[in-house]
Design a protein around this motif. Structure first.
Motif, PDB file in Angstrom:
ATOM      1  N   THR A 148      -1.288  11.922  -8.685  1.00 50.42           N
ATOM      2  CA  THR A 148      -1.714  10.650  -8.087  1.00 50.42           C
ATOM      3  C   THR A 148      -3.213  10.549  -7.870  1.00 50.42           C
ATOM      4  O   THR A 148      -3.747   9.448  -7.683  1.00 50.42           O
ATOM      5  N   ARG A 150      -4.507  11.486  -5.204  1.00 45.84           N
ATOM      6  CA  ARG A 150      -4.648  11.301  -3.756  1.00 45.84           C
ATOM      7  C   ARG A 150      -4.373  12.633  -3.067  1.00 45.84           C
ATOM      8  O   ARG A 150      -3.888  13.585  -3.691  1.00 45.84           O
ATOM      9  N   GLU A 208       6.889   1.880   7.362  1.00 42.44           N
ATOM     10  CA  GLU A 208       6.290   0.771   6.623  1.00 42.44           C
ATOM     11  C   GLU A 208       4.991   0.310   7.264  1.00 42.44           C
ATOM     12  O   GLU A 208       4.000   0.028   6.572  1.00 42.44           O
ATOM     13  N   LEU A 211       2.078   2.644   6.573  1.00 46.82           N
ATOM     14  CA  LEU A 211       1.597   2.569   5.204  1.00 46.82           C
ATOM     15  C   LEU A 211       0.881   1.259   4.893  1.00 46.82           C
ATOM     16  O   LEU A 211      -0.043   1.221   4.077  1.00 46.82           O
ATOM     17  N   ASP A 212       1.326   0.175   5.523  1.00 46.85           N
ATOM     18  CA  ASP A 212       0.801  -1.151   5.157  1.00 46.85           C
ATOM     19  C   ASP A 212      -0.313  -1.641   6.070  1.00 46.85           C
ATOM     20  O   ASP A 212      -1.034  -2.578   5.695  1.00 46.85           O
ATOM     21  N   PRO A 214      -3.816  -1.653   7.388  1.00 43.20           N
ATOM     22  CA  PRO A 214      -5.106  -1.080   6.957  1.00 43.20           C
ATOM     23  C   PRO A 214      -5.833  -0.376   8.082  1.00 43.20           C
ATOM     24  O   PRO A 214      -6.768   0.388   7.821  1.00 43.20           O
ATOM     25  N   ARG A 219      -4.435   6.943   5.019  1.00 45.93           N
ATOM     26  CA  ARG A 219      -4.738   6.509   3.654  1.00 45.93           C
ATOM     27  C   ARG A 219      -3.491   6.567   2.787  1.00 45.93           C
ATOM     28  O   ARG A 219      -2.517   7.246   3.099  1.00 45.93           O
ATOM     29  N   HIS A 220      -3.534   5.866   1.661  1.00 46.16           N
ATOM     30  CA  HIS A 220      -2.420   5.892   0.726  1.00 46.16           C
ATOM     31  C   HIS A 220      -2.169   7.344   0.317  1.00 46.16           C
ATOM     32  O   HIS A 220      -3.060   8.008  -0.236  1.00 46.16           O
ATOM     33  N   THR A 250       8.900   4.298  -0.669  1.00 45.39           N
ATOM     34  CA  THR A 250       7.989   5.101  -1.494  1.00 45.39           C
ATOM     35  C   THR A 250       7.894   4.545  -2.915  1.00 45.39           C
ATOM     36  O   THR A 250       6.802   4.507  -3.497  1.00 45.39           O
ATOM     37  N   ARG A 253       5.606   1.568  -3.274  1.00 47.91           N
ATOM     38  CA  ARG A 253       4.179   1.859  -3.065  1.00 47.91           C
ATOM     39  C   ARG A 253       3.675   2.979  -3.969  1.00 47.91           C
ATOM     40  O   ARG A 253       2.588   3.520  -3.745  1.00 47.91           O
ATOM     41  N   SER A 254       4.469   3.342  -4.972  1.00 49.19           N
ATOM     42  CA  SER A 254       4.085   4.382  -5.945  1.00 49.19           C
ATOM     43  C   SER A 254       3.731   5.692  -5.251  1.00 49.19           C
ATOM     44  O   SER A 254       2.731   6.348  -5.579  1.00 49.19           O
ATOM     45  N   ILE A 255       4.563   6.075  -4.297  1.00 53.57           N
ATOM     46  CA  ILE A 255       4.400   7.344  -3.578  1.00 53.57           C
ATOM     47  C   ILE A 255       5.526   8.278  -4.009  1.00 53.57           C
ATOM     48  O   ILE A 255       6.698   7.973  -3.774  1.00 53.57           O
TER      49      ILE A 255
END
Length: 582
Positions: A148, A150, A208, A211-212, A214, A219-220, A250, A253-255
């Motif tokens: 990733t 990250r 959620e 993660l959402d 800001p 961080r992501h 997940t 959010r591409s986790i």
């Protein structure tokens, strides 16, 4: 019931055996590090073992419900495991090959992939790691970070993922970490004070939001790691719906989702892999313990599109353990071919039911939970009363009506009530419950009202009371009682039963028997545990508060009183001396 069985010769032989046993324990205390753990609570010297049974150097025999912390899916020295090891030894094959290809390794991977959840096996890669689950966790973190770009990891309160630096950061007891900690849903000690589906929903919404938002400070992340059942955290099964929510959160959010199946895998929870209860397919699975068939082995299995690391990005000298691969392949095949996961689901459900009846007798048992043959009994302070007067009266009224029974299955960790005769639900045998004096299996005779034959009105009332009290106690739990849990563990050992303690405060008595345990052995395990709880109850200053009067209670007390006092005293003295020396 008899306490610890002994194999003894004449008096002089027994004295010599005892001296050798004591000498080994003394030398261990003098030579080994202060970090040793199990040896402090279990001052025994195993010399022989088969199936569920261990024999110590002093001739004492024990029923082993620790099973190498869940490593021994087939118990000690199972014939198919020994035969697989002998076959490799007799073949002249190399025992150490780093990551080179071998026929033994190829057979192991083929069998492992055959068992994987649908959706993963067809596009999976496997990485052999150092021979411990914690190294596989480290490999999983490195993998998702490489894939990733990250760095952060999402983990959960109460988790346990190992003792190396990165794995420890993701575990519940760590503080100075690079991990964002999320709430793990549970009924008895719900972090939101509500439990059930609502508590699980709040935990999912919290995730959620973190993660959402800001401004959450998170961080992501590179990945999320979770246990489908928290083992060391106190045997807490994740609700199936919450697992599906974590998969959806997940994926959206591409986790990458990492499932730690080190202890839950290979049939332990009633499915071959614990994620299968919820139908979730993770991106990465961390596997160890039982996959090595009692020998050291650890791997990660993951989606091939995550395979972004460079050659040598993760390595380990002992990642080519041929004996472990042979033993592991034999174990995986035996569990699959003999449907031991289904057997664990059935027997575990019945054991949970009988333990809940025990909980109705003793105020020091706050909760009984688990999945399959991964079972926990939480020990609490009996003096702290969680029920208000109105709730207690409603519970008593419900018990008098005798209209409901505590269901012996948790439906993914969430308690429920079942009307006699109701369908048991998907994946659960109809009518799995507890009979008088033993475990009631599917197909057992039942009354016209749907109760197992032999279950008296008093039994029904006790079950109803336990169910009603559970509904209230889940959200007003008593304080944990680690001292009482230690006392119960010691009394179990004196009766020839090995159990582990876990949970946030080390107050959960854990049962991890091999999947090959028989019904008769399961009954013996529960009888010894019940006798141990009764003994601690009798000896506790708050005896009157520890135990509720129940039918059959006096019989258990009489049985416990009639144990072999000399044998118990001798073994207890040895245990106490070893603890003091350590």
């Amino acid at each position: 019931m008899a306490v610890t069985e002994s194999v003894r010769g004449d008096t002089s032989d027994s004295a010599g055996v005892g001296a050798a046993h004591e000498g080994i324990l003394r030398r261990q205390s003098a030579r080994e590090s202060a970090a040793r753990t199990y040896a402090r609570a279990l001052p025994i010297v195993p010399v022989r073992a088969r199936g569920l049974t261990i024999e110590g150097a002093d001739g004492s025999r024990y029923l082993d419900c620790l099973s190498g912390a869940g490593t021994l899916a087939l118990g000690h020295n199972h014939p198919v495991v020994l035969e697989a090891i002998r076959k490799v030894l007799d073949s002249g094959a190399p025992l150490h090959v780093l990551d080179l290809a071998t026929p033994v390794k190829d057979a192991f991977i083929t069998e492992l992939f055959r068992t994987l959840p649908p959706g993963l096996a067809d596009n999976a890669r496997v990485q052999f790691c150092g021979p411990a689950g914690t190294d596989a966790v480290e490999a999983a973190f490195k993998l998702v970070r490489a894939a990733t770009g990250r760095s952060g990891i999402l983990a959960f309160s109460g988790a346990y993922h190992g003792m190396t630096a990165g794995a420890l950061e993701a575990s519940g007891g760590a503080y100075d970490v690079r991990v964002a900690r999320l709430p793990y849903p549970q009924d008895y000690r719900c972090p939101f004070g509500v439990g059930g589906e609502h508590g699980a929903e709040l935990a999912a919404r919290w995730t959620e939001t973190v993660l959402d938002d800001p401004k959450s400070g998170v961080r992501h992340p590179a990945g999320m790691i979770l246990e489908p059942v928290q083992g060391e955290g106190g045997v807490i099964p994740a609700p199936d719906e919450w697992m599906r929510r974590m998969r959806q959160i997940t994926a959206d959010r591409s986790i990458p989702l990492i499932a730690d199946e080190v202890q839950t895998g290979v049939g332990r929870t009633g499915s071959f892999w614990a994620v299968e209860h919820s139908g979730v397919t993770p991106d990465v699975m961390v596997l160890s313990k039982a996959i090595g068939g009692s020998l050291p082995l650890a791997v990660i299995v993951y989606r091939d599109d995550l395979d972004a690391w460079q050659p040598g990005a993760h390595a380990g000298t002992f990642r080519g353990n041929q004996l472990a691969m042979a033993a592991g392949m034999a174990t995986l095949a035996y569990v699959r071919e003999n449907r031991l996961a289904e057997r664990a689901a059935d027997l575990g459900s019945r054991m949970l039911g009988q333990l809940r009846r025990l909980a109705a007798e003793f105020d020091c048992i706050g909760d009984v939970r688990g999945r399959g043959l991964m079972i926990g009994v939480e020990v609490v302070e009996p003096e702290a009363e969680p029920l208000r007067e109105g709730e207690r009266e409603r519970s008593a009224g419900l018990a008098r009506e005798g209209g409901v029974l505590a269901d012996p299955d948790w439906r993914g960790g969430v308690g429920e009530l079942a009307v006699p005769g109701d369908s048991a639900g998907p994946g659960r045998p109809h009518g799995a419950g507890v009979g008088v004096g033993g475990l009631v299996g599917p197909g057992s005779a039942r009354t016209p009202g749907g109760w197992p034959t032999g279950v008296t009105p008093a039994d029904r009332a006790a079950g109803a009371a336990a169910a009603a009290m559970q509904s209230s106690q889940d959200h007003h739990p008593r304080p944990a009682a680690p001292e009482l849990a230690v006392a119960i563990q010691r009394e179990c050992l004196r009766r020839g039963l090995i159990v582990e303690l876990g949970g946030r405060h080390s107050s959960v008595v854990r049962l991890l028997p091999p999947l090959t345990i028989s019904d008769e052995q399961a009954t013996a395990v529960l009888d010894r545990l019940a006798d141990a709880v009764a003994a601690v109850s009798r000896n506790h200053p708050g005896h009157d508060r520890l135990q509720r009067p129940q039918p059959g209670q006096q019989r258990r007390a009489d049985r416990a009183e009639s144990t072999d006092r000399a044998d118990r005293a001798g073994q207890g003295d040895r245990a106490d001396r070893a603890d003091e020396a350590g």
